[in-house]
Design an enzyme around this catalytic site. Structure first.
Site, PDB file in Angstrom:
ATOM      1  CD  GLU A  48      -2.460   1.262   2.685  1.00  0.00           C
ATOM      2  OE1 GLU A  48      -3.472   2.075   2.821  1.00  0.00           O
ATOM      3  OE2 GLU A  48      -1.978   0.502   3.736  1.00  0.00           O
ATOM      4  CE  LYS A 114      -7.369   1.695   3.584  1.00  0.00           C
ATOM      5  NZ  LYS A 114      -6.193   2.085   4.241  1.00  0.00           N
ATOM      6  CB  CYS A 148      -4.506  -1.401   4.296  1.00  0.00           C
ATOM      7  SG  CYS A 148      -3.373  -1.584   5.754  1.00  0.00           S
TER       8      CYS A 148
END
Length: 262
Positions: A48, A114, A148
């Site tokens: 990430e 994300k 994540c």
């Protein structure tokens, strides 16, 4: 040119330290590491925010850097004849995104923003959350790439499209690494997929420690690979193993019929 499909997907996970808020240095570093790959791989996976570290100061990054890194990813993909995936700080229409790119060797790409911004660090105040999940069909494997904090939310990771691989690019810190390990295994088991997690190592400029634990679990939750140091992991995934498990244990047939509402 149509991608060759042989029921196998060889992936390289690059677990590394990161240069804080220095995209040029990180591209140089990862370029050198990728140059060391001396075998044919199908997919190269980066952490990430691999060009900056997990910064909550996106204004410190030049707005053009996201596009510069995307062009860099295209060159890497073409040179290595391998897809490349990872997330970066990306400026788009006056907003910042933690944006993941999946870039194919032919230069075509897909993006995923994300969805679950990390409120504990204030990510939701700096970055705009995504709303759409991405499924990539690549060399006969259906891949769902996430980022994540998405790992903590099983509904968003839920295998409603019969994908084969869940992939998480992360900066996951040491104090909560037991959750990383447990959740990667759980996502593999409940979705009957290969679950791949790529983390970083080292310490960032705001004092967070990262222990690695980049890892791969098979569709039964068995650990295939795990690393706690700066290195590259290369593993081959086998499509027949997914089909064998799903045909023998038809757990996905009994999954609840519901969808996440935005």
């Amino acid at each position: 040119m149509k991608e060759k499909q042989n029921g196998r997907l060889k992936i390289a996970l690059i677990q590394s330290t990161l240069h804080w808020e220095d995209p040029h240095a990180n591209r140089e570093m990862f370029g050198a590491k990728i140059d060391q790959i001396n075998e044919l791989v199908d997919l190269i996976v980066l952490p990430e925010m691999f060009t900056t570290g997990f910064t909550m100061s996106p204004d410190n990054i030049e707005k053009k850097e996201g596009l510069t890194t995307l062009e860099w990813m295209k060159k890497i993909a073409a040179n290595k004849n391998s897809a490349v995936v990872g997330s970066v700080v990306f400026h788009d229409n006056d907003n910042y995104y933690n944006r993941l790119f999946f870039v194919r060797p032919n230069g075509k790409y897909k993006k995923y923003d994300k969805r679950h911004t990390f409120t504990l660090a204030g990510e939701h105040e700096k970055y705009t959350a995504g709303t759409e999940r991405l499924i990539i069909d690549y060399k006969g494997f259906a891949i769902c790439p996430l980022v994540c904090y998405d790992l903590r939310f099983p509904v968003w990771s839920r295998n409603t499209e019969n994908f084969d691989v869940l992939l998480y690019a992360a900066n996951w810190p040491t104090p909560r690494i037991n959750a990383w390990d447990a959740l990667l295994k759980a996502r593999a088991i409940e979705n009957m997929v290969y679950c791949v997690g790529v983390n970083r190592v080292g310490e960032d400029k705001v004092g967070h420690q990262y222990p690695g634990h980049s890892s791969i679990y098979d569709p039964l939750g068995e650990l295939i690979a795990l690393s706690e140091k700066e290195e590259m992991i290369i593993v081959e995934l086998v499509k027949d193993e997914i089909d064998l498990v799903r045909n023998k244990l038809r757990f996905l047939n009994d999954r609840d019929d519901f969808n996440l509402s935005n």
